[in-house]
Design an enzyme around this catalytic site. Structure first.
Site, mmCIF file in Angstrom:
data_model
loop_
_atom_site.group_PDB
_atom_site.id
_atom_site.type_symbol
_atom_site.label_atom_id
_atom_site.label_comp_id
_atom_site.label_asym_id
_atom_site.label_seq_id
_atom_site.Cartn_x
_atom_site.Cartn_y
_atom_site.Cartn_z
ATOM 1 N N GLY A 17 -34.080 -9.327 16.364
ATOM 2 C CA GLY A 17 -33.515 -10.135 15.287
ATOM 3 C C GLY A 17 -33.938 -11.596 15.342
ATOM 4 O O GLY A 17 -33.360 -12.446 14.671
ATOM 5 N N LYS A 18 -34.959 -11.885 16.151
ATOM 6 C CA LYS A 18 -35.435 -13.271 16.216
ATOM 7 C C LYS A 18 -36.190 -13.634 14.927
ATOM 8 O O LYS A 18 -36.228 -14.778 14.535
ATOM 9 C CB LYS A 18 -36.362 -13.450 17.424
ATOM 10 C CG LYS A 18 -35.667 -13.253 18.777
ATOM 11 C CD LYS A 18 -36.688 -13.098 19.905
ATOM 12 C CE LYS A 18 -36.011 -12.890 21.253
ATOM 13 N NZ LYS A 18 -36.986 -12.601 22.329
ATOM 14 N N LEU A 19 -36.805 -12.650 14.344
ATOM 15 C CA LEU A 19 -37.522 -12.829 13.084
ATOM 16 C C LEU A 19 -36.909 -11.924 12.033
ATOM 17 O O LEU A 19 -36.538 -10.787 12.331
ATOM 18 C CB LEU A 19 -38.989 -12.396 13.222
ATOM 19 C CG LEU A 19 -39.905 -13.132 14.158
ATOM 20 C CD1 LEU A 19 -41.339 -12.715 13.873
ATOM 21 C CD2 LEU A 19 -39.744 -14.612 14.014
#
Lengths: 361, 361, 361, 361
Positions: A292-294
């Site tokens: 979920g970083k991007l």
């Protein structure tokens, strides 16, 4: 021949040579070649898109880029607000300070005789030399400055703003720290303890008991709150290291407290590490999606290249292509002089996370 | 033929295959081959020498080694005192805690569909998966623990000792943190703000205002004082990153305050980065000499290899060859439960550097 | 907690240290860790599977492995028929011949003074030295031998068999060339012109006009026909280079002329190059599927490691685990002494492809 | 401060950003930064020096540069005689021929589903696709052409000249092979057997018995004689591989027969491999000195970079800076249409080495 495969859509356009090509023209002709050339051209395009969108742009910076001659490129990116927030290793800020204070790094050789260098008290960074005496003078200068601060913890963001101010007032010279001070761009340095800036801070205790307290956990809270306040973000990473992860962590952390945060909308990295050994520096942007970083629909590109080649070319190209966009760019406005920073007029706490939605934590 | 060149002294001995070779026999047969095989065999020999000498052995650990299945190797090195002090990234301690708490990492694929993983809330580290929900439960567990601590700054060394104790008391399971607690081996984590342990600490502030204060500058002072107290040191580094530099910085810092410190006597690194891009992770041990990080006559070896191959082989070999040495080894004795740690009965301050000679600073 | 994600199936099993572990036990404990350690353990398993199946096993060999001390490992693999056909660079065969003739390579340093070495006529291969005079004597020896051959083109396979025989008859020493001669294992050397063996052949023309003719196009035909005769194949590649592609090319070429050929059933590579720059040496085994070089359901593994670490460990493990399999292995039987080689009693032409099905060409 | 160390001579000049910078201005500003940026700027300067001197410039070319969009850059270098002799892998010539014949490569993804590609008969090179059917048509076209040649061995130099002529006469299109034909620049392809050009040659035997004979040993003799005729040489290498070694080998071989040959006067390499694994592709130019491949006082530079970034930038810069030099350059004049090539009017034998001095062999 039978009908064309769906995989064969856009032909490679071989790069053609002409005289007088500018940096952006070189990159434009790389867009339809292959491998890292294509990736660098795509990086140019992705960065332009970031600038047109309403996103907070984080720049992460690891590796010996300041010692290696890129500090004024980064200063340019800050002053002209190609980026909104810098996350750096301590070493890059330290070597920047070294030159802003009027001292230099020197051309050297990777085949140097290191025992001879040690005898002359010359420190080597691959093919670059510097004077250890001058480094000790920097440490002292930082320690003296830190000893003048209040005897309370400072986030690195607050400390580095004050350090940049002091440096600007003392030198009036361009550099990363002074550019960030002048442009009101926050700098975070999560691994400050692992650098000569940290060493300077530690030496402040020799001068003033209980000096040199840094609240790095406050940096975590503050950086996440910054994203909670402005949930649309972009990440540009040079060289991996702690800055890469810290920028991603801020986004992940922010998502715990706000539904509006959904990972970086854009991601661009220029790295020399590769993914196959599992380290974070070389990790792929695809992998970053799983965390979920991007955002899963993010525009992203990874360039496998030394930043000393890729960044000067890329920034020189942007200096041509991005000028009109920069003039009208929607950029966050910070105040950084106090213990509590603000963005667009709102406080950004380092004491507790803003909870926009029901916390999942 | 004319007289032999002075360069042709020791012939390569080709590796020969036999059945039943043990790990140490494999390494012994690599001693006179070339390239990284020779380097790994030399690493075995250098580590044995360290153990026989009276030196404080630092182990630096970066990269995803705990998630990747090496945490019990590191725990073994700590429990049996192949090393005396660990410097780690936060991630390695966090993934260790994850498993010590009874959760697991899982075999995965580097060609995974990361959007599908994101949907299932599975986080990927190259070819390894873990559950994000379990990670959130760890963060909470750390936050809850941190909220029970005193409202004052802790060095990472003190905090991690207490965390290890709590983890041991809760789980009675083997791991890096619990081994270090049980063996009284200090752990430093200079970039703790750049990890999920830092995230847990930051979340403690949501529970208890002003909780989660870490004195990373104190870590700098403490680690240097440790070397001032015991000036003969060795450095073993896995994967570069902040631990590599922090260990070297402690030595350089200590040298400012004590004439007896002269750089590590032994240095061994297993890295995948290369020197040519100027970054600290890939920097050579020769370069380290120029900085005074290593004694110029140090025994040193750099192995260009993934630690998931090199470390299990090397440690399995040492388990055979080093057992007698370990039994009689002169090793530092620490107490770690308090704000002020001790080594061999002496206090190690985190407040100011011990000045053994006239300070050069 | 909700039901488990399908992605979380098999937990990582941390490597545990015990004394007395043999090479195969070390690899067995690496099977459920991560990154390149897991890949090396998988390579062990894939090779065992190859040996149990009825496949022709090609071994490709590039990089300075013979100079670097692995020539007797490769000789062992040939003599005990872990492999059936070798594809090598010329340099590996040349440095093998150098030692088989009683000369040596020597331990050296990568930081050597190359001008001083040049003065002493010492040639350096990274950390390994050899005498240029001895090399010149090899060139002469090869030239003298080549001048005794018939004045007609030889495939490298035929030439190298004769060279191996001459070497064995002269020296009675173990090595790659002599092992291949004794075990009747064919060797192909597609880039023989780019090596000192090629230089020796070229010097034969100084002695005998029109000597030293090599039919490398015949090698293409012969290697493809070998696969047409025995369509089930496996590929083991050390270090990329021309051998990697030649083995794959033989399979692709064979498929043009026979429906029964469907790409290698097994593929194992130990490489240090990475895919991101587009070169064939670093190309992934997944990519190889797109070309039909590998069966899409092939067992395959790529290990990112220096062969001087990976191969001794892997072969030492196999020496324990594969012995019973080797004893009963179905292996191809070659005759190699003539212009036309045979496999399992059938001629293998270098003049034209066997057409088993209607040609697609 | 005491007197300056001799090591601190020339300060790093940080790169500064301006709009409108041309490629050569970008490189000029990289000359006094560090790491690979400096090396690329030095490469620009070294190439300019080569052009001003009276040297035969060899260009070696490995890696997937033609498929990857650099074939017209190389064609430009040949047509304008930045280089005098090309040594290439077969693949680069083949992918060049593919496009010169009017077919294309296509933009693809490194995360492609290779089984789906295989089903559509699409071949992947990292992020680039091509049609297997079109490749088969190339193979046929080469086979048909090869079947028209005389039934005698051709050096690759002679064969490739004839292939270039046929390609030019058929297509009138720019490319590497057609540029070399038109500019009378010789091409050597020592590993032609390891490429689809070799496959085409092998298929010629299906059409005409005994066709497709290549005299690669003749190439060794011819390339060395070329250097014996013109002893001052320079080497430019893209990507290592067989071309790198072949160019060096020619120099070493020539030195056996002529005292006037003393290694390349200039050497420039752009590689992605590193030295630490011992392979020739990544070997350093310092090491090359020990072998006599380079003059010990040679101007030399090694750039660790992907050629798809470095070469377009470097060549675009040279198009500005080298134009006047090119106009007056002393360049060798070749005739290539016959079995015996000439340079500056002198025959260059492929049958035996010219002996200028007493042979050392």
């Amino acid at each position: 021949m039978a009908k064309r495969s769906r995989f064969l859509q856009t032909p490679i356009e071989p790069f053609t040579i002409d005289s007088g090509l500018t940096a952006d023209q070189v990159l434009a002709r790389m867009e339809r070649i292959s491998f890292q050339g294509r990736n660098l051209a795509t990086a140019h395009r992705v960065w332009q898109k970031m600038l047109k969108d309403d996103v907070t742009i984080f720049l992460g910076m690891a590796g010996a880029l300041s010692a290696g001659g890129l500090r004024l490129v980064v200063a340019h990116l800050i002053l002209h607000r190609y980026v909104d927030c810098l996350v750096s290793t301590g070493a890059n800020l330290y070597h920047d300070l070294h030159e802003t204070r009027g001292q230099r790094h020197y051309l050297g050789s990777p085949q140097a005789d290191d025992a001879a260098l040690a005898e002359d008290r010359i420190d080597r960074v691959y093919d670059t030399y510097a004077s250890e005496e001058e480094f000790i003078s920097n440490d002292n200068w930082i320690a003296d400055f830190a000893a003048t601060l209040q005897l309370r913890p400072y986030t690195t963001r607050e400390f580095l703003y004050q350090l940049g101010r002091h440096l600007w007032e003392t030198t009036q010279q361009d550099g990363i720290l002074t550019a960030a001070y002048r442009a009101n761009v926050p700098i975070f340095c999560p691994a400050i303890a692992d650098s000569s800036i940290g060493m300077g801070l530690s030496q402040a205790r020799q001068k003033t008991p209980n000096a040199g307290h840094i609240d790095i956990i406050g940096d975590i809270v503050e950086s996440a709150n910054l994203i909670i306040r402005r949930p649309r973000t972009a990440s540009i990473v040079l060289g991996g290291g702690t800055p890469k992860n810290f920028i991603n962590q801020a986004s992940v952390q922010a998502e715990f407290y706000s539904d509006e945060v959904g990972g970086h909308r854009y991601a661009l990295q220029i790295v020399t590490d590769q993914p196959a050994f599992g380290g974070a520096s070389g990790s792929s942007l695809e992998e970053a999606q799983s965390w979920g970083k991007l955002a899963t629909d993010s525009d992203r590109v990874s360039v496998q290249a030394d930043a000393t080649i890729a960044l000067p070319l890329l920034t020189s190209a942007l200096a041509n292509t991005a000028a009109p966009t920069l003039a009208t760019r929607k950029r966050p406005v910070f105040t950084l002089a106090s213990r509590v920073m603000t963005v667009d007029g709102h406080d950004v706490s380092s004491e507790r996370f803003e909870e926009v939605n029901e916390s999942t934590v």
